[in-house]
Design a protein around this motif. Structure first.
Motif, short mmCIF file in Angstrom:
data_model
loop_
_atom_site.label_atom_id
_atom_site.label_comp_id
_atom_site.label_asym_id
_atom_site.label_seq_id
_atom_site.Cartn_x
_atom_site.Cartn_y
_atom_site.Cartn_z
N GLY A 82 -0.48 -10.24 -6.71
CA GLY A 82 -0.06 -8.95 -7.25
C GLY A 82 -0.93 -7.78 -6.85
N ASP A 83 -2.23 -8.00 -6.66
CA ASP A 83 -3.12 -6.91 -6.28
C ASP A 83 -3.17 -6.67 -4.78
N ASP A 84 -2.54 -7.54 -3.99
CA ASP A 84 -2.54 -7.36 -2.54
C ASP A 84 -1.79 -6.09 -2.19
N GLU A 85 -2.28 -5.42 -1.17
CA GLU A 85 -1.63 -4.19 -0.73
C GLU A 85 -0.75 -4.48 0.48
N LEU A 86 0.40 -3.84 0.48
CA LEU A 86 1.38 -4.01 1.55
C LEU A 86 1.48 -2.73 2.35
N SER A 87 1.77 -2.88 3.62
CA SER A 87 2.07 -1.71 4.44
C SER A 87 3.44 -1.18 4.01
N THR A 88 3.75 0.02 4.42
CA THR A 88 5.06 0.58 4.06
C THR A 88 6.18 -0.25 4.71
N GLN A 89 5.93 -0.81 5.89
CA GLN A 89 6.96 -1.63 6.53
C GLN A 89 7.19 -2.93 5.75
N GLN A 90 6.11 -3.58 5.32
CA GLN A 90 6.26 -4.80 4.52
C GLN A 90 6.98 -4.50 3.21
N ALA A 91 6.60 -3.40 2.55
CA ALA A 91 7.24 -3.04 1.28
C ALA A 91 8.71 -2.72 1.50
N ALA A 92 9.02 -1.99 2.56
CA ALA A 92 10.42 -1.66 2.86
C ALA A 92 11.23 -2.92 3.13
N ASP A 93 10.64 -3.86 3.88
CA ASP A 93 11.33 -5.12 4.16
C ASP A 93 11.64 -5.88 2.88
#
Length: 156
Positions: A82-93
């Motif tokens: 849950g605390d891991d950060e995602l890139s905008t591309q990963q989040a969008a996917d």
């Protein structure tokens, strides 16, 4: 702070599962769908060897099913805390939207993010909260439309 369960994300370096693996994952997911009280007992081992038994809490089963469903669909999966950060591309996917659409959501304040240099990062738990909130709003709107259809006798 509870950030919810880890969420599967796409792992671009992972090879796709073969047809046999996808069928096996689909069957395993179907069998895990049965109601379980407090725990589940999984037995595994290679042919001709002694099987090993592992007890899992029932709370782990939905995540395990989600991973198996992804494999059954031929999608590469990974687990993110849950605390891991995602890139905008990963989040969008994960949301099934374009990266520019996601950036617009972030800039409008739909979910928190932070900048690392010029790059935005979204915590997995914040993305999950946004997705759950949006799903709840969609279900509420669908319920209202369904009630209106019933009142109008539209028959669906």
């Amino acid at each position: 702070m509870d950030h919810g369960p880890p969420q599967p994300i796409e792992d671009p370096g992972h090879r796709a599962a073969g047809e046999d693996d996808r069928l096996l994952a689909a069957e395993a997911s179907r069998r895990l769908a049965a109601p379980h009280d407090r725990q589940a007992r999984l037995q595994f081992g290679a042919a001709g060897r002694d099987a090993e038994v592992v007890d899992l809490p029932a709370a782990a089963l939905p995540l395990l099913r989600q991973l198996l469903d992804g494999i059954a669909a031929g999608e590469p999966v990974a687990v993110v805390a849950g605390d891991d950060e995602l890139s905008t591309q990963q989040a969008a996917d994960l949301l099934g939207v374009s990266r520019p659409f996601l950036v617009g959501l972030l800039e409008r304040g739909a979910m928190p993010f932070r900048k690392v240099g010029a790059h935005r990062r979204v915590r997995a738990c914040d993305l999950d909260h946004y997705r759950r909130r949006e799903d709840a709003e969609r279900l509420k709107a669908l319920g209202e439309l369904s009630a209106q259809a019933q009142e109008l006798g539209l028959g669906y």
